[in-house]
Design a protein around this motif. Structure first.
Motif, PDB file in Angstrom:
ATOM      1  N   GLU A   1     -31.074 -15.212 -17.117  1.00 28.25           N
ATOM      2  CA  GLU A   1     -30.340 -15.515 -15.883  1.00 28.25           C
ATOM      3  C   GLU A   1     -30.959 -16.721 -15.170  1.00 28.25           C
ATOM      4  O   GLU A   1     -30.260 -17.610 -14.696  1.00 28.25           O
ATOM      5  N   TYR A   2     -32.289 -16.764 -15.126  1.00 26.87           N
ATOM      6  CA  TYR A   2     -32.971 -17.898 -14.502  1.00 26.87           C
ATOM      7  C   TYR A   2     -32.632 -19.185 -15.258  1.00 26.87           C
ATOM      8  O   TYR A   2     -32.350 -20.220 -14.648  1.00 26.87           O
ATOM      9  N   PHE A   3     -32.654 -19.121 -16.587  1.00 32.67           N
ATOM     10  CA  PHE A   3     -32.342 -20.284 -17.418  1.00 32.67           C
ATOM     11  C   PHE A   3     -30.943 -20.808 -17.096  1.00 32.67           C
ATOM     12  O   PHE A   3     -30.754 -22.000 -16.853  1.00 32.67           O
ATOM     13  N   VAL A   4     -29.957 -19.919 -17.090  1.00 34.63           N
ATOM     14  CA  VAL A   4     -28.567 -20.324 -16.844  1.00 34.63           C
ATOM     15  C   VAL A   4     -28.439 -20.970 -15.462  1.00 34.63           C
ATOM     16  O   VAL A   4     -27.851 -22.053 -15.317  1.00 34.63           O
ATOM     17  N   ASN A   5     -29.019 -20.345 -14.440  1.00 37.33           N
ATOM     18  CA  ASN A   5     -28.941 -20.898 -13.077  1.00 37.33           C
ATOM     19  C   ASN A   5     -29.639 -22.250 -12.982  1.00 37.33           C
ATOM     20  O   ASN A   5     -29.112 -23.200 -12.400  1.00 37.33           O
ATOM     21  N   SER A   6     -30.816 -22.333 -13.570  1.00 39.99           N
ATOM     22  CA  SER A   6     -31.604 -23.559 -13.507  1.00 39.99           C
ATOM     23  C   SER A   6     -30.904 -24.703 -14.236  1.00 39.99           C
ATOM     24  O   SER A   6     -30.813 -25.828 -13.734  1.00 39.99           O
ATOM     25  N   VAL A   7     -30.403 -24.417 -15.425  1.00 36.08           N
ATOM     26  CA  VAL A   7     -29.745 -25.441 -16.237  1.00 36.08           C
ATOM     27  C   VAL A   7     -28.468 -25.934 -15.553  1.00 36.08           C
ATOM     28  O   VAL A   7     -28.188 -27.135 -15.522  1.00 36.08           O
TER      29      VAL A   7
ATOM     30  N   GLU B   1     -36.385 -26.488  -6.310  1.00 34.67           N
ATOM     31  CA  GLU B   1     -37.758 -26.650  -5.857  1.00 34.67           C
ATOM     32  C   GLU B   1     -38.719 -26.216  -6.956  1.00 34.67           C
ATOM     33  O   GLU B   1     -38.391 -25.410  -7.816  1.00 34.67           O
ATOM     34  N   GLU B   2     -39.899 -26.775  -6.911  1.00 37.15           N
ATOM     35  CA  GLU B   2     -40.916 -26.446  -7.908  1.00 37.15           C
ATOM     36  C   GLU B   2     -41.361 -25.001  -7.742  1.00 37.15           C
ATOM     37  O   GLU B   2     -41.525 -24.513  -6.628  1.00 37.15           O
ATOM     38  N   LEU B   3     -41.568 -24.352  -8.853  1.00 40.53           N
ATOM     39  CA  LEU B   3     -42.080 -22.990  -8.822  1.00 40.53           C
ATOM     40  C   LEU B   3     -43.589 -23.034  -8.641  1.00 40.53           C
ATOM     41  O   LEU B   3     -44.258 -23.907  -9.191  1.00 40.53           O
ATOM     42  N   SER B   4     -44.115 -22.087  -7.915  1.00 40.93           N
ATOM     43  CA  SER B   4     -45.571 -21.981  -7.814  1.00 40.93           C
ATOM     44  C   SER B   4     -46.093 -21.384  -9.114  1.00 40.93           C
ATOM     45  O   SER B   4     -45.330 -20.828  -9.909  1.00 40.93           O
ATOM     46  N   LEU B   5     -47.392 -21.482  -9.318  1.00 42.94           N
ATOM     47  CA  LEU B   5     -47.999 -20.918 -10.522  1.00 42.94           C
ATOM     48  C   LEU B   5     -47.726 -19.415 -10.587  1.00 42.94           C
ATOM     49  O   LEU B   5     -47.383 -18.880 -11.646  1.00 42.94           O
ATOM     50  N   ASP B   6     -47.854 -18.748  -9.458  1.00 36.83           N
ATOM     51  CA  ASP B   6     -47.596 -17.305  -9.420  1.00 36.83           C
ATOM     52  C   ASP B   6     -46.160 -16.991  -9.835  1.00 36.83           C
ATOM     53  O   ASP B   6     -45.913 -16.049 -10.587  1.00 36.83           O
ATOM     54  N   GLN B   7     -45.222 -17.779  -9.328  1.00 33.71           N
ATOM     55  CA  GLN B   7     -43.814 -17.561  -9.670  1.00 33.71           C
ATOM     56  C   GLN B   7     -43.585 -17.796 -11.161  1.00 33.71           C
ATOM     57  O   GLN B   7     -42.830 -17.070 -11.799  1.00 33.71           O
ATOM     58  N   ARG B   8     -44.276 -18.807 -11.705  1.00 35.01           N
ATOM     59  CA  ARG B   8     -44.122 -19.107 -13.128  1.00 35.01           C
ATOM     60  C   ARG B   8     -44.656 -17.951 -13.981  1.00 35.01           C
ATOM     61  O   ARG B   8     -44.024 -17.521 -14.941  1.00 35.01           O
ATOM     62  N   ILE B   9     -45.821 -17.445 -13.597  1.00 31.58           N
ATOM     63  CA  ILE B   9     -46.429 -16.336 -14.343  1.00 31.58           C
ATOM     64  C   ILE B   9     -45.539 -15.096 -14.251  1.00 31.58           C
ATOM     65  O   ILE B   9     -45.298 -14.409 -15.239  1.00 31.58           O
ATOM     66  N   GLN B  10     -45.047 -14.849 -13.054  1.00 31.52           N
ATOM     67  CA  GLN B  10     -44.175 -13.702 -12.842  1.00 31.52           C
ATOM     68  C   GLN B  10     -42.898 -13.827 -13.684  1.00 31.52           C
ATOM     69  O   GLN B  10     -42.437 -12.863 -14.293  1.00 31.52           O
ATOM     70  N   LEU B  11     -42.360 -15.017 -13.744  1.00 30.89           N
ATOM     71  CA  LEU B  11     -41.141 -15.259 -14.511  1.00 30.89           C
ATOM     72  C   LEU B  11     -41.387 -15.044 -16.007  1.00 30.89           C
ATOM     73  O   LEU B  11     -40.581 -14.425 -16.698  1.00 30.89           O
TER      74      LEU B  11
END
Length: 125
Positions: free
Chosen positions: A23-29, A3-13
Motif C-alpha cells: 500500500e505504501y509503495f502504490v501511494n508513494s509511486v 516528505e522524507e521518512l525518518s530512520l524510525d519510520q523507515r525501520i518501522q515500514l
C-alpha cells in the motif's frame, strides 16, 4: 514530492507486513511518479522464486540501495518513470509471466504481485 521518512519510520515500514508495504509503495509511486529497481551492467536484477522469475521494485532509491550488497554489490538503484513502468514494464512482465516483488524488506520478503494486479492497483489510487 512526499516528505522524507525518518530512520524510525523507515525501520518501522521495513518491519511492516507485506500488505502495508504494498500500500505504501502504490501511494508513494502515484505521488512521486517514479518506481525504483536495481540494475547492473547486465540489466535489471531478477530473482528466482518458487513461482518463477520476479523483478524487485521499491518506492525510493534508499530502500532499493539497501539491497545492493553481497551478490548485488555491483547494482545501483535506477529510477523508472511511472509512465514507462505502466506502459512498458508492466505489459512486458505480464506477457512474460514475470511477477514483481513489491518493496521487499531485508528479510527477503516482498509482496509477490502479478503485473496485471499491480497495474490495477496503480490505476485505482
Amino acid at each position: 514530492m512526499s516528505e522524507e521518512l525518518s530512520l524510525d519510520q523507515r525501520i518501522q515500514l521495513l518491519a511492516s507486513p507485506d500488505d502495508v508495504r504494498l500500500e505504501y509503495f502504490v501511494n508513494s509511486v502515484n505521488q512521486n511518479k517514479v518506481v525504483w529497481s536495481l540494475s547492473n551492467e547486465e540489466g535489471f536484477v531478477m530473482v528466482e522464486t518458487d513461482d518463477g522469475d520476479c523483478v524487485m521494485v521499491w518506492p525510493d532509491a534508499d530502500f532499493a540501495a539497501q539491497w545492493a550488497v553481497e551478490e548485488w554489490d555491483d547494482c545501483e538503484p535506477v529510477e523508472v518513470s511511472l509512465e514507462t513502468f505502466k506502459t512498458m514494464w508492466l505489459p512486458s512482465l505480464e506477457q512474460d509471466n514475470i511477477t514483481l516483488a513489491v518493496f521487499p524488506n531485508i528479510e527477503d520478503e516482498g509482496k509477490l504481485t502479478a503485473a496485471a494486479d499491480l497495474k490495477a492497483l496503480l490505476a485505482e489510487a
